[in-house]
Design an enzyme around this catalytic site. Structure first.
Site, mmCIF file in Angstrom:
data_model
loop_
_atom_site.group_PDB
_atom_site.id
_atom_site.type_symbol
_atom_site.label_atom_id
_atom_site.label_comp_id
_atom_site.label_asym_id
_atom_site.label_seq_id
_atom_site.Cartn_x
_atom_site.Cartn_y
_atom_site.Cartn_z
ATOM 1 N N GLU A 20 0.962 -2.026 9.579
ATOM 2 C CA GLU A 20 0.803 -1.634 8.181
ATOM 3 C C GLU A 20 0.012 -2.731 7.475
ATOM 4 O OE1 GLU A 20 4.388 -0.954 5.903
ATOM 5 O OE2 GLU A 20 3.246 -0.160 4.227
ATOM 6 N N GLU B 242 14.647 -1.869 5.658
ATOM 7 C CA GLU B 242 13.830 -1.407 6.793
ATOM 8 C C GLU B 242 14.510 -0.234 7.487
ATOM 9 O OE1 GLU B 242 11.004 -2.577 6.548
ATOM 10 O OE2 GLU B 242 11.522 -4.347 5.373
ATOM 11 N N HIS C 262 13.999 2.973 5.627
ATOM 12 C CA HIS C 262 12.659 3.538 5.784
ATOM 13 C C HIS C 262 12.622 4.606 6.885
ATOM 14 C CE1 HIS C 262 9.870 1.644 3.085
ATOM 15 N NE2 HIS C 262 10.023 0.415 3.540
ATOM 16 N N GLU D 10 9.079 -1.715 9.128
ATOM 17 C CA GLU D 10 9.937 -0.603 9.524
ATOM 18 C C GLU D 10 9.433 0.235 10.693
ATOM 19 O OE1 GLU D 10 8.159 -0.765 6.578
ATOM 20 O OE2 GLU D 10 7.336 1.206 6.055
ATOM 21 N N GLY E 228 8.066 -9.771 4.710
ATOM 22 C CA GLY E 228 9.494 -9.908 4.994
ATOM 23 C C GLY E 228 9.881 -9.246 6.299
HETATM 24 N N1 PHE Z 1 6.517 -1.976 4.784
HETATM 25 C C1 PHE Z 1 7.151 -3.270 4.732
HETATM 26 C C2 PHE Z 1 8.401 -3.091 3.895
HETATM 27 O O1 PHE Z 1 8.386 -3.045 2.708
HETATM 28 C C3 PHE Z 1 6.342 -4.341 4.147
HETATM 29 C C4 PHE Z 1 5.126 -4.725 4.915
HETATM 30 C C5 PHE Z 1 3.889 -4.322 4.496
HETATM 31 C C6 PHE Z 1 5.232 -5.500 6.036
HETATM 32 C C7 PHE Z 1 2.748 -4.690 5.167
HETATM 33 C C8 PHE Z 1 4.113 -5.871 6.716
HETATM 34 C C9 PHE Z 1 2.870 -5.471 6.275
HETATM 35 O O2 PHE Z 1 9.427 -2.852 4.365
HETATM 36 ZN ZN ZN Z 2 9.524 -1.270 2.436
#
Ligand code: PHE
Ligand code: ZN
Length: 882
Positions: A128, A306, A309, A272, A269
Site C-alpha cells: 500500500e 489492522e 481492516h 493489514e 505503524g
Molecule cells: N493501511 C495502513 C493502516 O492504516 C497504513 C499504511 C499505509 C501502512 C501505507 C503502510 C503503507 O492500517
Molecule cells: Zn488503517
C-alpha cells in the site's frame, strides 16, 4: 529510474473503470538477497464496462523486465513497449488471456521500504498504496481484484519461515538444492495493495481462536529470534479484537490462519495485508520493563485496527485512493470503539479528541489542509493524514450520533451485505445508511468534501419572564487551500442544560418536541433554539462528548465553566470545561509574556483542578487528564497567528509552576496515594493511576515543591516498569539539569541493546527546551545506535525534535528549520516517504511571528529549489509554500 518528479495531478473526477481486469495472479517468487526473481502469471480479460479495444497498460516502478509471454508465446518486440514505470501491450487480443511476466529486483538495495525489501535480513513487502508495481508489472489500482496463489522459494538457512496471504497449501524441498518453498493461496479476491510475503529466520508464538460459528483459526505472531516473550500482549489484544468484532459488528474471520509479523524497518505503524499483517515492531513488542502504558494502549489499538481492516478495507475495499477514508476513517472509528470498550470510554474520548485537535485541527488550519476525501492528489503517500484517519473517524462517529446506535448498525449491516467483495466509494457507504434508515444524507456528505474546521459560536440566554432558554448558534467555515467559499455543514450538536443543582433539565423545544438524544442538528449558518419550561438559569453544556469536530466559542463565563467542571454529567465536558479555562488563561498569559505585562492570576483554573483532585468519585485516569495542561502546540494553535513559541513556553511553565506551588500538598498526597500495589499490569485502571501519579510528579518537580525531584530520583531507581522509569527520567532531564547526564547515562547502559527503548532515550534528549539541544541532536545522529535507514530511529530523534520541541525547532535564528530541511534533503533519495513526513513538521509555519515565519519560508524555499526531489517531498514543499 525514478518516477517523474512532477506528474500531473490525479483527479477524482477523471476516474474510469479499468479497461482490463485480472482474475487470477499466480506468483512464483525466488528470494535472493540481491537478485530475487518474480514470475507472475496474470489471468486477464477485457472489462465489459471498460473501453473496447484498449491496450493493456501495466504499472511498474524501478523494475527490470526479463521476459514476457502472452498465452505462452513470446511477444514480438513491436507488440509491447516497456519502461521502468510501465509495460504496455499495444494491441492485445480482446479476449481472456494469460500474461507471464518475469522481473528481477534487488531487495537489499530497496531503502524506500516499498515493494519487496529486507528488514534486518528478513524479506518482507509493503504494497500500500503503490508498492506492488515495484514487484511486478500490474494494474496497480485498488479496483482490480484478483485471487492470488503465491509460491515462495528461498534458501532454507536464510529463510526457514515463508509466509504469504491466505492459507498454506503446499511446502517442500527443492531437490538437489539447499532451497525450500511454500505455496500460499488466498481465496478472497483482493487488490494488489493487500499482497504480502515474508521470508526469514523468525520465532513465533501461536494460539488459536474459535469463531462465532465454530471455525478454528490458527494465530501466529512472528518476531525476531529471542523476542517471543514480548509478543504476548499483542496476541491477547488480537484475540480480544476478533471476539469484539463478532459481537459488536457481526464480523467473523474468514481464513484458517491469521499471521502477524513484526519487522524493525517500517515506514508506518502497520499494514493489514490479507491474513498476513506486517507490523512495525514498536506496535507488537512489549514487556513491563521496556514498554510504557501508552505503548501497550497503542499496541492494543493498532492490532485491533489492522485486524478490523479484514472487513473494512479487505472484504470491502476502496474503488480508488480518493476513497482512502472509506477504509481508514471507518477502521479508526472501529478501533476507537474497541479501545473504549476495553478501557474507560470517557478517558479514551478525551485522549482521542486531544490527538484530533493536536494533529488534525492544526492540519486543517494550515497549508496542507484537504478534505476527508480529497478530490485531487499528486502523491497518494502524502494523504495518510490525520484528516483522512482521525477526521474520517469523527465523520463516522457523527453518522452514528445522527442515526442512533440501531440505525448505525443497520447501515453497517447493509454495507457489509451489499458491498462484500467490491471496491466501493463513499457514496456507496452513505447510501447504505440512507437506505437502511430512510435518511437523506446529501447535506451530511459535505463533511467528506469540505476541508477546514467549522467554527461554532453559541450564545445562550435565559429568559426568566418566559421561563425559557434560548441558544443562538452560528457556524462559519474558514477558507482552505482550493476552497475559498464554503457551504454550511450539517452538525450534530449534543447538548444539555444543567440546572443550578447539577441536574440535566428536560429539553423541550417551543413546539413541544425534544431533540432525540439531546442532539441538535445545525444545518444552516444561523440557528436559534428556544427551550421552554426552564424555571432556573441553567448552564448549557455544549458539544457533549465532542459530538462534532468543531471549534466552539460561547458566552459561558469562567464561573459557568467551573460549574460544569464539577457538575456536568458528561465527563468529556467536565474535562473540556477545565481545558477551556486553561486555554483562555494561557492565551492571555502568552500575550502578557510577549508584552512584558504582569501575568494574570490562574486561581479559577487551579481551583477547578483542585476540586477534581479532591473528588474520590473520579477515575484517576480522568483526573490525570484534567491536570494535564494544554501543550505548547495546543496553545499555539489556539492563538492562531503571530505565535512566539518562547512566550508560549514561558506562559505554560509559569502556569505549571503555579499549579505545583498552590497544590503542592494534594499533588504530593495523590502521588503517595495512587502508588500501584503489586507487580505491574498494563490494564486501564492501573495505567490510569500511574498517569495521575506521574502528572502530579511532573507538576511538583517543575515547581520545585513537594520533594518532586527527590521523588523522581526515587521513582527512577525503584521503578519495576518503563512507564514510571521513563516518566521519572523525563522529570529529571527537564527539571533537574544537574542530574541529567547521569540519569541519561544510566538509562542508556540499562537498555543499550534494545533499539525500541533507545528510541525513547533519543526522543527525550531531542525535546529538551534549551538552545544546546540542536547540537546535541546533531551529535546524536552520529551515535552508534542511530541510523538514518531506520524510520523509527529517525522519527525518535529528528521527528521528536521537529514536532516535540517547539522552542528549539522554531529557533529565532532558523537553525532548527535548516537542520530539518538538511535532514529531509539527505534522506529524500533513500526514503522519500519518510522524508516527506518529516517535512510535514512545517505544517503550521504560517502561524509563527514574522521573524520566524521568514526563516521557515526561506528553509522551505531552499528545499523547493533543490533539483532531483522525490514526488513525495515536491508535493509537500509545494503545498506548504502555496
Ligand atoms: N493501511 C495502513 C493502516 O492504516 C497504513 C499504511 C499505509 C501502512 C501505507 C503502510 C503503507 O492500517
Ligand atoms: Zn488503517
Amino acid at each position: 529510474m525514478m518516477r517523474d518528479a512532477d506528474p500531473s495531478p490525479v483527479r477524482l473526477a477523471d476516474y474510469r473503470p479499468p479497461d482490463w481486469l485480472v482474475d487470477t495472479v499466480d506468483l512464483d517468487i525466488s528470494l535472493h538477497p540481491t537478485a530475487t526473481v518474480i514470475r507472475a502469471r496474470l489471468g486477464m480479460r477485457p472489462n465489459p464496462v471498460g473501453r473496447e479495444g484498449s491496450p493493456i497498460v501495466l504499472d511498474g516502478d524501478e523494475l527490470v523486465l526479463k521476459s514476457l509471454t502472452l498465452d505462452g508465446e513470446r511477444l514480438a518486440g513491436n507488440a509491447y513497449s516497456v519502461t521502468p514505470s510501465s509495460l504496455t501491450l499495444l494491441a492485445p487480443p480482446q479476449r481472456p488471456l494469460v500474461l507471464e511476466i518475469e522481473t528481477r529486483l534487488d531487495p537489499s538495495a530497496n531503502t524506500k521500504l516499498m515493494g519487496l525489501y529486507r528488514s534486518s535480513g528478513t524479506y518482507c513487502t509493503q504494497c500500500e498504496a503503490e508498492g506492488f508495481r515495484r514487484i511486478t508489472y500490474f494494474p496497480d489500482r485498488p479496483d482490480v481484484l484478483a485471487v492470488y496463489t503465491t509460491r515462495i522459494e528461498a534458501e532454507r538457512a536464510e529463510a526457514p519461515v515463508l509466509l504469504g496471504n491466505g492459507n498454506k497449501v503446499e511446502e517442500g524441498e527443492v531437490p538437489g538444492t539447499d532451497r525450500h518453498f511454500a505455496v500460499w493461496h488466498d481465496p478472497w479476491p483482493k487488490p494488489c495493495y493487500l499482497f504480502a510475503l515474508v521470508g526469514g529466520r523468525l520465532d513465533r508464538i501461536s494460539d488459536r481462536f474459535v469463531t462465532a460459528t465454530g471455525r478454528e483459526v490458527e494465530l501466529g505472531i512472528y518476531v525476531e529470534p529471542g523476542k517471543t516473550a514480548r509478543a504476548g500482549y499483542a496476541m491477547d489484544a488480537l484475540k480480544r479484537s476478533m471476539r469484539w468484532d463478532e459481537e459488536v459488528f457481526g464480523c467473523e474471520y474468514d481464513l484458517d490462519v491469521f499471521n502477524i509479523v513484526a519487522v524493525a524497518d517500517f515506514n508506518m505503524g502497520a499494514m493489514e495485508n490479507k491474513g498476513l499483517n506486517v507490523f512495525n515492531d514498536k506496535y507488537v513488542l512489549a514487556t513491563p520493563e521496556t514498554a510504557t502504558d501508552n505503548d501497550y494502549a497503542s499496541i492494543e489499538g493498532i492490532i485491533a485496527h489492522e485486524y478490523f481492516h479484514n472487513w473494512t478495507g479487505n472484504r470491502i475495499t476502496c474503488r480508488d485512493w480518493f476513497q482512502l477514508c472509506l477504509k481508514e476513517g471507518l477502521t479508526v472509528f472501529r478501533d476507537q470503539e474497541f479501545s473504549s470498550d476495553q478501557r474507560s470510554r470517557p478517558v479514551k474520548r478525551i485522549i482521542d479528541v486531544r490527538l484530533l485537535k493536536a494533529y488534525q485541527f492544526s492540519e486543517d488550519a494550515g497549508p496542507l489542509a484537504h478534505p476527508v476525501r480529497p478530490s485531487t492528489y499528486r502523491e497518494i503517500n502524502n494523504f495518510y493524514t490525520a484528516t483522512v484517519y482521525e477526521k474520517g473517524a469523527e465523520v463516522v462517529r457523527m453518522l452514528k450520533t445522527l442515526l442512533g446506535p440501531e440505525g448505525f448498525r443497520n447501515g453497517m449491516d447493509l454495507y457489509f451485505e451489499r458491498h462484500d467483495g467490491q471496491a466501493a466509494t463513499i457514496e456507496d457507504f452513505l447510501a447504505c445508511f440512507a437506505d437502511a434508515t430512510g435518511t437523506d444524507l446529501a447535506h451530511f456528505a459535505l463533511w467528506y468534501a469540505q476541508s477546514g474546521t467549522p467554527q461554532l459560536t453559541v450564545t445562550g440566554e435565559w429568559n426568566p419572564a418566559e421561563n425559557s432558554y434560548r441558544l443562538d448558534v452560528e457556524q462559519t467555515l474558514p477558507p482552505t487551500p482550493g476552497q475559498p467559499d464554503k457551504q454550511p455543514m450539517l452538525i450534530p450538536l449534543a447538548i444539555g442544560l444543567v440546572s443550578p443543582s447539577g441536574e440535566d433539565l428536560p429539553l423541550t423545544l417551543a413546539d413541544g418536541t425534544s431533540p432525540a438524544g439531546g442532539v441538535l442538528t445545525i444545518d444552516s449558518a444561523r440557528h436559534s433554539f428556544v427551550f421552554r419550561d426552564v424555571p432556573e438559569r441553567p448552564v448549557p453544556s455544549l458539544n457533549r462528548g465532542f459530538s462534532a469536530p468543531v471549534r466552539l466559542a460561547s458566552n459561558l463565563s469562567t464561573e459557568d465553566l467551573v460549574f460544569l467542571a464539577r457538575h456536568d454529567r458528561d465527563p468529556f465536558n467536565r474535562f473540556e470545561a477545565v481545558q477551556t479555562i486553561a486555554f483562555a488563561y494561557l492565551i492571555e498569559a502568552t500575550q502578557a509574556v510577549s508584552s512584558g505585562r504582569n501575568l494574570p492570576g490562574p486561581e479559577a483554573l487551579i481551583a477547578a483542578m483542585a476540586a477534581s483532585l479532591a473528588d474520590p468519585a473520579l477515575d484517576p485516569a480522568f483526573v490525570g487528564q484534567v491536570l494535564t495542561v494544554p501543550s505548547e502546540g495546543d496553545i499555539a494553535r489556539e492563538i492562531g497567528r503571530d505565535v512566539d513559541p518562547d512566550a508560549v513556553y514561558a506562559a505554560r511553565r509559569n502556569l505549571r509552576r503555579a499549579i505545583g506551588t498552590a497544590l503542592a500538598d494534594p499533588l504530593a498526597g495523590a502521588f503517595e496515594r495512587f502508588a500501584a500495589p503489586g507487580p505491574y499490569s498494563p490494564d486501564a485502571a492501573s495505567a490510569g493511576r500511574r498517569t495521575l501519579r506521574n502528572t502530579c510528579l511532573g507538576l511538583l518537580a517543575e515547581a520545585g515543591t513537594g520533594d518532586g525531584i527527590a521523588r523522581a530520583l526515587g521513582l527512577y531507581r525503584a521503578a519495576d516498569n518503563m512507564t514510571d522509569r521513563l516518566q521519572a527520567l523525563m522529570t529529571l532531564v527537564h527539571y533537574a539539569p544537574e542530574q541529567r547526564d547521569e540519569a541519561l547515562g544510566d538509562f542508556y547502559e540499562r537498555f543499550r541493546d534494545d533499539p525500541l527503548v533507545i528510541d525513547k532515550w533519543f526522543g527525550i534528549q531531542a525535546q529538551i527546551a534549551e538552545p544546546a539541544t540542536l547540537d546535541r541532536v546533531r551529535e546524536l545522529t552520529g551515535h552508534p545506535a542511530f541510523s538514518m535507514r531506520n524510520p523509527n530511529r529517525v522519527r525518535a530523534l529528528i521527528g521528536s525534535f521537529a514536532t516535540g520541541n517547539p522552542t528549539q525547532f522554531n529557533r529565532a535564528d532558523g537553525a532548527g528549520f535548516n537542520f530539518l530541511t538538511d535532514t529531509v534533503l539527505d534522506l529524500d533519495s533513500a526514503n522519500p516517504q519518510l522524508a516527506a513526513r518529516l517535512l510535514g513538521a512545517f505544517k503550521s509555519w504560517r502561524v509563527l511571528e514574522a521573524g520566524r515565519r521568514i526563516q521557515a519560508e526561506a528553509a522551505l524555499r531552499r528545499v523547493a529549489r533543490t533539483s532531483g526531489l522525490s514526488p513525495d517531498v515536491t508535493d509537500i514543499v509545494t503545498r506548504s509554500l502555496a
